[in-house]
Scaffold this motif. Structure first.
Motif, PDB file in Angstrom:
ATOM      1  N   MET A 278       0.835  -1.274   0.147  1.00 53.93           N
ATOM      2  CA  MET A 278       0.131  -0.070   0.114  1.00 53.93           C
ATOM      3  C   MET A 278       0.956   1.170  -0.175  1.00 53.93           C
ATOM      4  N   THR A 279       0.700   2.000  -1.035  1.00 53.95           N
ATOM      5  CA  THR A 279       1.597   3.315  -0.889  1.00 53.95           C
ATOM      6  C   THR A 279       0.849   4.552  -0.253  1.00 53.95           C
ATOM      7  N   GLN A 280       1.630   4.900   0.717  1.00 52.48           N
ATOM      8  CA  GLN A 280       0.990   6.126   1.410  1.00 52.48           C
ATOM      9  C   GLN A 280       1.085   7.416   0.766  1.00 52.48           C
ATOM     10  N   ASN A 281       1.546   7.518  -0.627  1.00 49.77           N
ATOM     11  CA  ASN A 281       1.781   8.627  -1.330  1.00 49.77           C
ATOM     12  C   ASN A 281       2.372   9.942  -0.281  1.00 49.77           C
ATOM     13  N   ARG A 282       3.052   9.334   0.809  1.00 51.43           N
ATOM     14  CA  ARG A 282       3.704  10.517   1.702  1.00 51.43           C
ATOM     15  C   ARG A 282       5.143  10.252   1.692  1.00 51.43           C
ATOM     16  N   THR A 283       5.855  10.929   2.060  1.00 48.11           N
ATOM     17  CA  THR A 283       7.424  11.006   2.350  1.00 48.11           C
ATOM     18  C   THR A 283       7.744  10.814   3.739  1.00 48.11           C
ATOM     19  N   ALA A 284       8.742   9.999   4.125  1.00 42.25           N
ATOM     20  CA  ALA A 284       9.274   9.703   5.547  1.00 42.25           C
ATOM     21  C   ALA A 284      10.625  10.148   5.354  1.00 42.25           C
ATOM     22  N   VAL A 285      10.995  11.215   6.243  1.00 42.40           N
ATOM     23  CA  VAL A 285      12.343  11.572   6.272  1.00 42.40           C
ATOM     24  C   VAL A 285      13.119  11.068   7.529  1.00 42.40           C
ATOM     25  N   ILE A 286      14.394  10.525   7.107  1.00 41.80           N
ATOM     26  CA  ILE A 286      14.764   9.702   8.129  1.00 41.80           C
ATOM     27  C   ILE A 286      16.439  10.540   8.308  1.00 41.80           C
ATOM     28  N   THR A 287      16.689  11.028   9.353  1.00 38.29           N
ATOM     29  CA  THR A 287      18.103  11.824   9.524  1.00 38.29           C
ATOM     30  C   THR A 287      19.065  10.758  10.009  1.00 38.29           C
ATOM     31  N   GLY A 288      20.201  10.926   9.657  1.00 42.85           N
ATOM     32  CA  GLY A 288      21.415  10.117  10.079  1.00 42.85           C
ATOM     33  C   GLY A 288      21.354   8.756   9.289  1.00 42.85           C
ATOM     34  N   ALA A 289      20.657   8.427   8.243  1.00 41.46           N
ATOM     35  CA  ALA A 289      20.482   7.420   7.626  1.00 41.46           C
ATOM     36  C   ALA A 289      21.463   6.740   6.717  1.00 41.46           C
ATOM     37  N   GLY A 290      22.391   7.379   6.681  1.00 38.63           N
ATOM     38  CA  GLY A 290      23.505   6.874   5.584  1.00 38.63           C
ATOM     39  C   GLY A 290      24.568   5.697   5.836  1.00 38.63           C
ATOM     40  N   SER A 291      24.499   5.565   7.198  1.00 41.20           N
ATOM     41  CA  SER A 291      25.355   4.093   7.697  1.00 41.20           C
ATOM     42  C   SER A 291      24.519   2.880   7.019  1.00 41.20           C
ATOM     43  N   HIS A 292      25.766   2.023   6.664  1.00 39.11           N
ATOM     44  CA  HIS A 292      25.173   0.746   5.734  1.00 39.11           C
ATOM     45  C   HIS A 292      24.334  -0.227   6.969  1.00 39.11           C
ATOM     46  N   ARG A 293      24.615  -0.171   8.106  1.00 37.64           N
ATOM     47  CA  ARG A 293      24.247  -0.945   9.253  1.00 37.64           C
ATOM     48  C   ARG A 293      23.691  -0.559  10.475  1.00 37.64           C
ATOM     49  N   GLY A 294      23.085   0.711  10.077  1.00 39.27           N
ATOM     50  CA  GLY A 294      22.517   1.448  11.176  1.00 39.27           C
ATOM     51  C   GLY A 294      21.014   1.456  11.326  1.00 39.27           C
TER      52      GLY A 294
ATOM     53  N   LEU B 167       4.735   3.008  14.657  1.00 40.70           N
ATOM     54  CA  LEU B 167       4.488   4.333  15.182  1.00 40.70           C
ATOM     55  C   LEU B 167       3.926   5.405  13.922  1.00 40.70           C
ATOM     56  N   CYS B 168       4.528   5.101  12.988  1.00 44.01           N
ATOM     57  CA  CYS B 168       4.279   5.893  11.737  1.00 44.01           C
ATOM     58  C   CYS B 168       3.088   5.442  10.916  1.00 44.01           C
ATOM     59  N   ARG B 169       2.355   4.566  11.287  1.00 45.21           N
ATOM     60  CA  ARG B 169       1.189   4.064  10.449  1.00 45.21           C
ATOM     61  C   ARG B 169      -0.002   5.161  10.599  1.00 45.21           C
ATOM     62  N   PRO B 170      -0.740   5.230   9.799  1.00 45.11           N
ATOM     63  CA  PRO B 170      -1.923   6.124   9.851  1.00 45.11           C
ATOM     64  C   PRO B 170      -2.770   5.539  10.925  1.00 45.11           C
ATOM     65  N   GLU B 171      -2.662   4.256  11.205  1.00 47.00           N
ATOM     66  CA  GLU B 171      -3.706   3.623  12.232  1.00 47.00           C
ATOM     67  C   GLU B 171      -3.032   3.852  13.597  1.00 47.00           C
ATOM     68  N   SER B 172      -1.807   4.510  13.736  1.00 54.84           N
ATOM     69  CA  SER B 172      -1.373   4.713  14.988  1.00 54.84           C
ATOM     70  C   SER B 172      -1.567   6.086  15.440  1.00 54.84           C
ATOM     71  N   SER B 173      -2.915   6.719  15.023  1.00 54.78           N
ATOM     72  CA  SER B 173      -3.101   8.047  15.435  1.00 54.78           C
ATOM     73  C   SER B 173      -3.407   8.392  16.814  1.00 54.78           C
TER      74      SER B 173
ATOM     75  N   PRO C 217       4.462  14.939  -0.455  1.00 53.89           N
ATOM     76  CA  PRO C 217       4.455  15.685   0.722  1.00 53.89           C
ATOM     77  C   PRO C 217       4.990  14.679   1.994  1.00 53.89           C
ATOM     78  N   ILE C 218       5.818  15.496   2.750  1.00 52.97           N
ATOM     79  CA  ILE C 218       6.487  14.858   4.017  1.00 52.97           C
ATOM     80  C   ILE C 218       5.290  14.275   4.985  1.00 52.97           C
ATOM     81  N   GLY C 219       5.396  13.197   5.272  1.00 57.55           N
ATOM     82  CA  GLY C 219       4.217  12.795   6.422  1.00 57.55           C
ATOM     83  C   GLY C 219       4.743  12.252   7.564  1.00 57.55           C
ATOM     84  N   ALA C 220       6.143  12.034   7.640  1.00 62.97           N
ATOM     85  CA  ALA C 220       6.927  11.499   8.853  1.00 62.97           C
ATOM     86  C   ALA C 220       8.356  11.985   8.962  1.00 62.97           C
ATOM     87  N   LEU C 221       8.774  12.060   9.993  1.00 62.79           N
ATOM     88  CA  LEU C 221      10.146  12.489  10.407  1.00 62.79           C
ATOM     89  C   LEU C 221      10.495  11.635  11.586  1.00 62.79           C
ATOM     90  N   VAL C 222      11.789  10.971  11.218  1.00 64.42           N
ATOM     91  CA  VAL C 222      12.180  10.180  12.107  1.00 64.42           C
ATOM     92  C   VAL C 222      13.806  10.900  12.357  1.00 64.42           C
TER      93      VAL C 222
END
Length: 252
Positions: free
Chosen positions: A1-17, A230-236, A84-89
């Protein structure tokens, strides 16, 4: 299921983080992905992998989360390239095992700069759009060290910074709740990542694992799965909550 929203994750460049695992887990749940990292090449590499493996749009952007201009520029890029951004981690963070009596002012400030100011700047930039669209999920990466007063890998500075994120999350949850935006924290215990790799002598790690009821260290997937939940729409109806992910090593 596509959310048609974007999740932004910071510090996500590490290969095993945790960030990389979260990007993959959110993509598998249908989110488009923005990978932010101070290392631009790593950010773009992780984004390319996510897009290839998960079939969603993904974009890697260079960003030092402690620099307000870079935060703004990175967010503008994400907003122009993805839905559009819908989540920020807020995953970007650094640790330090330095004892309090030995910590320098510069090291203390740097720990707070990345962990607290970085999360503040990213949230300050992204939250208005989430509130305006009346949907948003913000997840902050704290630590079991914030709850039990260190004793895992981070010292006093790290524990204090991660504890600050708990207060930040709870207060922000109250403010943003009426706008359809939830704010939660996850507090991982001992997790096998690049942060701890090679920095714990085998004897110390064995002793720590022996104190975990589930009998093992955590994996990045363990943490990523909770963040994705926690990012699910159902977790409102979940907001202002801290989810402990520690295998039972800290029960309270």
């Amino acid at each position: 299921m596509t959310q048609n929203r974007t999740a932004v994750i910071t510090g996500a460049g590490s290969h095993r983080g945790i960030g990389q695992a979260t990007a993959n887990a959110l993509a598998a749940a249908g989110w488009h992905i923005a990978v932010l990292d101070i290392d631009e090449a790593s950010a773009k590499e992780r984004a390319a992998e996510v897009s290839r493996d998960r079939g969603v749009s993904a974009f890697g952007v260079a960003c030092d989360v402690t620099d307000v201009d870079q935060v703004d520029a990175a967010t503008i890029t994400v907003e122009s390239e993805l839905p559009p951004i819908g989540a920020l981690v807020n995953n970007a963070g650094i640790t330090s095992p330095t004892r309090f009596l030995d910590v320098t002012d510069d090291e203390w400030d740097r720990i707070f700069e990345v962990n607290v100011r970085g999360s503040y700047l990213m949230t300050k930039r992204v939250a208005p759009g989430l509130a305006e669209r009346e949907f948003g999920r913000i997840v902050n990466l704290s630590s079991v060290s914030a709850e039990r007063g260190g004793g895992v890998f981070g010292g006093v500075a790290y524990s204090a910074a991660k504890a600050a994120l708990l207060g930040f999350s709870r207060a922000l949850a109250r403010e943003l709740g009426p706008s359809g935006v939830t704010v939660n924290s996850v507090a991982p215990g001992l997790v096998d990542t690049d942060i701890t790799a090679g920095k714990l002598v085998p004897e110390r790690k064995e002793a720590m694992v022996a104190d975990i009821p589930t009998g093992r260290a955590g994996t990045v997937a363990d943490v990523a799965d909770v963040i994705t939940f926690l990012c699910r729409p159902e977790s409102s109806y979940l907001t202002g909550v801290t989810y402990d992910i520690n295998g039972g090593s800290h029960i309270h």
